[in-house]
Design a protein around this motif. Structure first.
Motif, PDB file in Angstrom:
ATOM      1  N   MET A   1      39.130  33.826  56.596  1.00  0.00           N
ATOM      2  CA  MET A   1      40.083  34.065  55.528  1.00  0.00           C
ATOM      3  C   MET A   1      39.330  34.397  54.244  1.00  0.00           C
ATOM      4  N   ASP A   2      39.826  35.424  53.574  1.00  0.00           N
ATOM      5  CA  ASP A   2      39.260  35.822  52.298  1.00  0.00           C
ATOM      6  C   ASP A   2      40.307  35.660  51.214  1.00  0.00           C
ATOM      7  N   THR A   3      39.844  35.471  49.986  1.00  0.00           N
ATOM      8  CA  THR A   3      40.732  35.396  48.831  1.00  0.00           C
ATOM      9  C   THR A   3      40.515  36.641  47.990  1.00  0.00           C
ATOM     10  N   CYS A   4      41.597  37.350  47.694  1.00  0.00           N
ATOM     11  CA  CYS A   4      41.515  38.560  46.885  1.00  0.00           C
ATOM     12  C   CYS A   4      41.177  38.179  45.445  1.00  0.00           C
ATOM     13  N   ALA A   5      40.181  38.825  44.884  1.00  0.00           N
ATOM     14  CA  ALA A   5      39.752  38.541  43.515  1.00  0.00           C
ATOM     15  C   ALA A   5      40.803  38.948  42.482  1.00  0.00           C
ATOM     16  N   GLN A   6      41.670  39.896  42.814  1.00  0.00           N
ATOM     17  CA  GLN A   6      42.638  40.379  41.836  1.00  0.00           C
ATOM     18  C   GLN A   6      43.965  39.623  41.882  1.00  0.00           C
ATOM     19  N   CYS A   7      44.503  39.411  43.072  1.00  0.00           N
ATOM     20  CA  CYS A   7      45.843  38.800  43.153  1.00  0.00           C
ATOM     21  C   CYS A   7      45.826  37.362  43.648  1.00  0.00           C
ATOM     22  N   GLY A   8      44.729  36.934  44.248  1.00  0.00           N
ATOM     23  CA  GLY A   8      44.631  35.572  44.748  1.00  0.00           C
ATOM     24  C   GLY A   8      45.146  35.382  46.162  1.00  0.00           C
ATOM     25  N   SER A  11      44.079  35.864  52.955  1.00  0.00           N
ATOM     26  CA  SER A  11      44.476  36.566  54.171  1.00  0.00           C
ATOM     27  C   SER A  11      43.256  36.986  54.966  1.00  0.00           C
ATOM     28  N   GLU A  12      43.451  37.130  56.258  1.00  0.00           N
ATOM     29  CA  GLU A  12      42.381  37.673  57.105  1.00  0.00           C
ATOM     30  C   GLU A  12      42.238  39.169  56.894  1.00  0.00           C
ATOM     31  N   THR A  13      43.311  39.811  56.443  1.00  0.00           N
ATOM     32  CA  THR A  13      43.308  41.256  56.226  1.00  0.00           C
ATOM     33  C   THR A  13      43.249  41.535  54.733  1.00  0.00           C
ATOM     34  N   PRO A  14      42.304  42.349  54.284  1.00  0.00           N
ATOM     35  CA  PRO A  14      42.213  42.658  52.850  1.00  0.00           C
ATOM     36  C   PRO A  14      43.502  43.299  52.324  1.00  0.00           C
ATOM     37  N   CYS A  15      43.802  43.038  51.062  1.00  0.00           N
ATOM     38  CA  CYS A  15      45.024  43.555  50.443  1.00  0.00           C
ATOM     39  C   CYS A  15      45.138  45.072  50.574  1.00  0.00           C
ATOM     40  N   GLU A  16      44.066  45.786  50.367  1.00  0.00           N
ATOM     41  CA  GLU A  16      44.108  47.247  50.436  1.00  0.00           C
ATOM     42  C   GLU A  16      44.547  47.711  51.824  1.00  0.00           C
ATOM     43  N   GLU A  17      44.053  47.042  52.851  1.00  0.00           N
ATOM     44  CA  GLU A  17      44.438  47.399  54.221  1.00  0.00           C
ATOM     45  C   GLU A  17      45.920  47.086  54.468  1.00  0.00           C
ATOM     46  N   LEU A  18      46.381  45.936  53.981  1.00  0.00           N
ATOM     47  CA  LEU A  18      47.803  45.600  54.101  1.00  0.00           C
ATOM     48  C   LEU A  18      48.656  46.631  53.373  1.00  0.00           C
ATOM     49  N   PHE A  19      48.205  47.034  52.199  1.00  0.00           N
ATOM     50  CA  PHE A  19      48.954  48.017  51.415  1.00  0.00           C
ATOM     51  C   PHE A  19      49.057  49.344  52.151  1.00  0.00           C
ATOM     52  N   GLN A  20      47.991  49.776  52.785  1.00  0.00           N
ATOM     53  CA  GLN A  20      48.031  51.030  53.545  1.00  0.00           C
ATOM     54  C   GLN A  20      49.011  50.922  54.718  1.00  0.00           C
ATOM     55  N   GLN A  21      49.062  49.763  55.362  1.00  0.00           N
ATOM     56  CA  GLN A  21      50.026  49.549  56.449  1.00  0.00           C
ATOM     57  C   GLN A  21      51.455  49.624  55.910  1.00  0.00           C
ATOM     58  N   LEU A  22      51.681  48.986  54.761  1.00  0.00           N
ATOM     59  CA  LEU A  22      53.013  49.007  54.161  1.00  0.00           C
ATOM     60  C   LEU A  22      53.393  50.421  53.730  1.00  0.00           C
ATOM     61  N   GLN A  47      49.680  43.672  40.680  1.00  0.00           N
ATOM     62  CA  GLN A  47      48.887  42.547  41.161  1.00  0.00           C
ATOM     63  C   GLN A  47      47.428  42.932  41.412  1.00  0.00           C
ATOM     64  N   HIS A  48      47.145  44.216  41.389  1.00  0.00           N
ATOM     65  CA  HIS A  48      45.782  44.719  41.560  1.00  0.00           C
ATOM     66  C   HIS A  48      45.505  45.652  40.377  1.00  0.00           C
ATOM     67  N   PRO A 102      47.808  45.143  28.519  1.00  0.00           N
ATOM     68  CA  PRO A 102      47.533  43.760  28.139  1.00  0.00           C
ATOM     69  C   PRO A 102      46.667  43.087  29.198  1.00  0.00           C
ATOM     70  N   GLU A 103      46.174  41.929  28.869  1.00  0.00           N
ATOM     71  CA  GLU A 103      45.392  41.167  29.833  1.00  0.00           C
ATOM     72  C   GLU A 103      46.243  40.936  31.073  1.00  0.00           C
ATOM     73  N   ALA A 104      45.757  41.382  32.203  1.00  0.00           N
ATOM     74  CA  ALA A 104      46.512  41.263  33.453  1.00  0.00           C
ATOM     75  C   ALA A 104      46.402  39.844  33.987  1.00  0.00           C
ATOM     76  N   PRO A 105      47.501  39.314  34.502  1.00  0.00           N
ATOM     77  CA  PRO A 105      47.454  37.973  35.092  1.00  0.00           C
ATOM     78  C   PRO A 105      46.734  37.991  36.432  1.00  0.00           C
ATOM     79  N   SER A 106      46.424  36.824  36.930  1.00  0.00           N
ATOM     80  CA  SER A 106      45.842  36.701  38.267  1.00  0.00           C
ATOM     81  C   SER A 106      46.430  35.457  38.918  1.00  0.00           C
ATOM     82  N   GLY A 107      46.211  35.298  40.204  1.00  0.00           N
ATOM     83  CA  GLY A 107      46.721  34.132  40.898  1.00  0.00           C
ATOM     84  C   GLY A 107      48.233  34.119  41.017  1.00  0.00           C
ATOM     85  N   PHE A 108      48.799  35.161  41.568  1.00  0.00           N
ATOM     86  CA  PHE A 108      50.247  35.302  41.703  1.00  0.00           C
ATOM     87  C   PHE A 108      50.801  34.341  42.745  1.00  0.00           C
ATOM     88  N   GLY A 109      52.048  33.906  42.549  1.00  0.00           N
ATOM     89  CA  GLY A 109      52.689  32.956  43.452  1.00  0.00           C
ATOM     90  C   GLY A 109      53.174  33.554  44.756  1.00  0.00           C
TER      91      GLY A 109
END
Length: 143
Positions: A1-8, A11-22, A47-48, A102-109
């Motif tokens: 499991m990895d933690t995304c540095a941008q959104c928190g 997941s086993e699958t990186p956010c970018e890969e999930l986004f491409q699937q979506l 979120q990114h 503006p300063e972007a938030p991180s660690g989304f719920g």
């Protein structure tokens, strides 16, 4: 499991890969994915924030507000307007942007990892998961 540095997301699958699937599901234009394409892109980009240029956070935030306050018909209308405006046939004024990001938030719920549910973005419950994603994104940016 990895933690995304941008959104928190964790997941086993990186956010970018999930986004491409979506995106592949979105571009099928089938229910329930296609009609939520604009909302999904807005959530992902907000979120990114590394994907945002200066001032480019304003339209995605407007889109999420419309979706949460007035429903999918309102967000669809904004998405269609943006699509028409993104044409090479539309004349755009060139100039200096006065808006800054503006300063972007991180660690989304709620992140794309939760929208993916089982990793495959199942149709059942997808609109509700996207709505939760939009709400978490807008809440974080409004804080």
């Amino acid at each position: 499991m990895d933690t995304c540095a941008q959104c928190g997301a964790v997941s086993e699958t990186p956010c970018e890969e999930l986004f491409q699937q979506l995106l592949a599901l979105d571009h099928s234009r089938q229910e329930p994915w296609g009609p939520l394409h604009g909302v999904a892109v807005a959530c992902y980009r907000l979120q990114h924030p590394g994907s945002l240029s200066e001032g480019a956070h304003e339209f995605p935030l407007e889109l999420l507000r419309a979706h949460l306050e007035d429903g999918s018909a309102a967000s669809h209308k904004l998405t269609e307007r943006a699509r028409r405006g993104n044409s090479h046939r539309v004349h755009r004024e060139r100039g200096v942007r006065t808006s800054t990001t503006p300063e972007a938030p991180s660690g989304f719920g709620f992140t794309i990892a939760e929208v993916a549910a089982d990793g495959g973005f199942p149709a059942e419950g997808h609109p509700e998961r996207v709505r939760a994603w939009a709400r978490a994104t807008l809440t974080a940016w409004s804080a």
